[in-house]
Motif scaffolding. Structure first.
Motif, PDB file in Angstrom:
ATOM      1  N   GLN A   1       0.829  -1.206   0.000  1.00 22.03           N
ATOM      2  CA  GLN A   1       0.000   0.000   0.000  1.00 22.03           C
ATOM      3  C   GLN A   1       0.864   1.257   0.000  1.00 22.03           C
ATOM      4  O   GLN A   1       0.551   2.229  -0.697  1.00 22.03           O
ATOM      5  N   LEU A   2       1.939   1.254   0.780  1.00 20.45           N
ATOM      6  CA  LEU A   2       2.850   2.406   0.786  1.00 20.45           C
ATOM      7  C   LEU A   2       3.496   2.590  -0.577  1.00 20.45           C
ATOM      8  O   LEU A   2       3.619   3.718  -1.060  1.00 20.45           O
ATOM      9  N   GLU A   3       3.902   1.485  -1.201  1.00 23.91           N
ATOM     10  CA  GLU A   3       4.538   1.564  -2.518  1.00 23.91           C
ATOM     11  C   GLU A   3       3.582   2.108  -3.569  1.00 23.91           C
ATOM     12  O   GLU A   3       4.002   2.796  -4.499  1.00 23.91           O
ATOM     13  N   ALA A   4       2.299   1.815  -3.418  1.00 23.59           N
ATOM     14  CA  ALA A   4       1.289   2.254  -4.381  1.00 23.59           C
ATOM     15  C   ALA A   4       0.642   3.588  -3.985  1.00 23.59           C
ATOM     16  O   ALA A   4      -0.321   4.021  -4.619  1.00 23.59           O
ATOM     17  N   ASP A   5       1.150   4.232  -2.939  1.00 23.28           N
ATOM     18  CA  ASP A   5       0.584   5.501  -2.451  1.00 23.28           C
ATOM     19  C   ASP A   5      -0.908   5.395  -2.143  1.00 23.28           C
ATOM     20  O   ASP A   5      -1.684   6.299  -2.442  1.00 23.28           O
ATOM     21  N   ARG A   6      -1.295   4.280  -1.506  1.00 19.28           N
ATOM     22  CA  ARG A   6      -2.705   4.125  -1.149  1.00 19.28           C
ATOM     23  C   ARG A   6      -2.895   3.587   0.272  1.00 19.28           C
ATOM     24  O   ARG A   6      -3.894   2.948   0.576  1.00 19.28           O
TER      25      ARG A   6
ATOM     26  N   ALA B   1      13.682   1.661   0.591  1.00 16.42           N
ATOM     27  CA  ALA B   1      13.420   2.571  -0.531  1.00 16.42           C
ATOM     28  C   ALA B   1      12.183   3.421  -0.257  1.00 16.42           C
ATOM     29  O   ALA B   1      12.188   4.639  -0.488  1.00 16.42           O
ATOM     30  N   VAL B   2      11.133   2.804   0.245  1.00 14.19           N
ATOM     31  CA  VAL B   2       9.897   3.540   0.560  1.00 14.19           C
ATOM     32  C   VAL B   2      10.146   4.510   1.712  1.00 14.19           C
ATOM     33  O   VAL B   2       9.687   5.650   1.686  1.00 14.19           O
ATOM     34  N   ALA B   3      10.881   4.058   2.724  1.00 17.14           N
ATOM     35  CA  ALA B   3      11.155   4.911   3.887  1.00 17.14           C
ATOM     36  C   ALA B   3      11.934   6.154   3.493  1.00 17.14           C
ATOM     37  O   ALA B   3      11.654   7.250   3.980  1.00 17.14           O
ATOM     38  N   GLN B   4      12.884   5.986   2.600  1.00 17.67           N
ATOM     39  CA  GLN B   4      13.661   7.150   2.145  1.00 17.67           C
ATOM     40  C   GLN B   4      12.763   8.122   1.382  1.00 17.67           C
ATOM     41  O   GLN B   4      12.802   9.324   1.617  1.00 17.67           O
ATOM     42  N   LYS B   5      11.945   7.586   0.493  1.00 12.55           N
ATOM     43  CA  LYS B   5      11.062   8.425  -0.323  1.00 12.55           C
ATOM     44  C   LYS B   5      10.028   9.163   0.527  1.00 12.55           C
ATOM     45  O   LYS B   5       9.733  10.327   0.291  1.00 12.55           O
TER      46      LYS B   5
ATOM     47  N   ALA C   1       4.945   7.913  10.083  1.00  8.76           N
ATOM     48  CA  ALA C   1       6.109   8.653  10.573  1.00  8.76           C
ATOM     49  C   ALA C   1       7.275   7.732  10.905  1.00  8.76           C
ATOM     50  O   ALA C   1       8.429   8.111  10.734  1.00  8.76           O
ATOM     51  N   GLY C   2       6.971   6.541  11.382  1.00  6.28           N
ATOM     52  CA  GLY C   2       8.052   5.653  11.777  1.00  6.28           C
ATOM     53  C   GLY C   2       7.603   4.230  11.988  1.00  6.28           C
ATOM     54  O   GLY C   2       6.405   3.945  12.118  1.00  6.28           O
TER      55      GLY C   2
END
Length: 124
Positions: free
Chosen positions: A25-30, A60-64, A36-37
Motif C-alpha cells: 500500500q505504501l509503494e502504491a501511495d494508497r 526505498a519507501v522509507a527514504q522516499k 512517521a516511523g
C-alpha cells in the motif's frame, strides 16, 4: 492522520502484515495515512538486514516518504545487527542493515519522532 508502527509480535508479523499488507500500500501511495516511523523488536529486526528483499523495498519507501526505521538496540545487538553498547552513554550503531536504519530504545524513538506529532501508534 499520522501513525507509527511497532512490530513487536514474532512470527509472520513483518513478513505477512508488513510485507503483504502495509508495504504494498505504501509503494502504491494508497495506505491512507502518513507513516512517521516503524520500530522493530525481537526477530522482526531481521527484515532490516542488508540484502533482505523486504527490507530493501522498505528502505526505498522509507527514504522516499521520510519514514523512520528503528530497531530496538538490545534486540539488534543480540542478533548481530548492531555494534556498540546500550545506555545513556552507549554508542549503538546498526551493522549490516539496509540504508537509513537507526538503533535505539524508547527515549530515542520518542526523540526521533518528536517533530512529527502522532495520531496513533499501532502495535503489531
Amino acid at each position: 492522520m499520522t501513525v507509527a508502527y511497532v512490530f513487536s509480535t514474532s512470527g509472520h508479523t513483518a513478513d505477512y502484515k508488513l510485507g503483504e499488507m502495509i508495504l504494498p500500500q505504501l509503494e502504491a501511495d494508497r495506505h491512507g495515512v502518513d507513516v512517521a516511523g516503524m520500530f522493530f523488536f525481537d526477530d522482526n529486526t531481521y527484515v532490516l538486514r542488508q540484502g533482505d528483499p523486504l527490507g530493501e523495498r522498505l528502505a526505498a519507501v522509507a527514504q522516499k516518504k521520510e519514514i523512520l526505521l528503528m530497531m530496538c538496540d538490545r534486540c539488534a545487538l543480540s542478533r548481530g545487527l548492531a555494534e556498540g553498547d546500550v545506555g545513556p552513554d552507549g554508542e549503538c550503531q546498526p551493522l549490516g542493515t539496509v540504508d537509513g536504519v537507526r538503533v535505539g530504545c524508547f527515549p530515542d524513538l520518542y526523540a526521533a519522532l518528536s517533530d512529527r506529532p502522532l495520531d496513533q501508534v499501532i502495535t503489531l
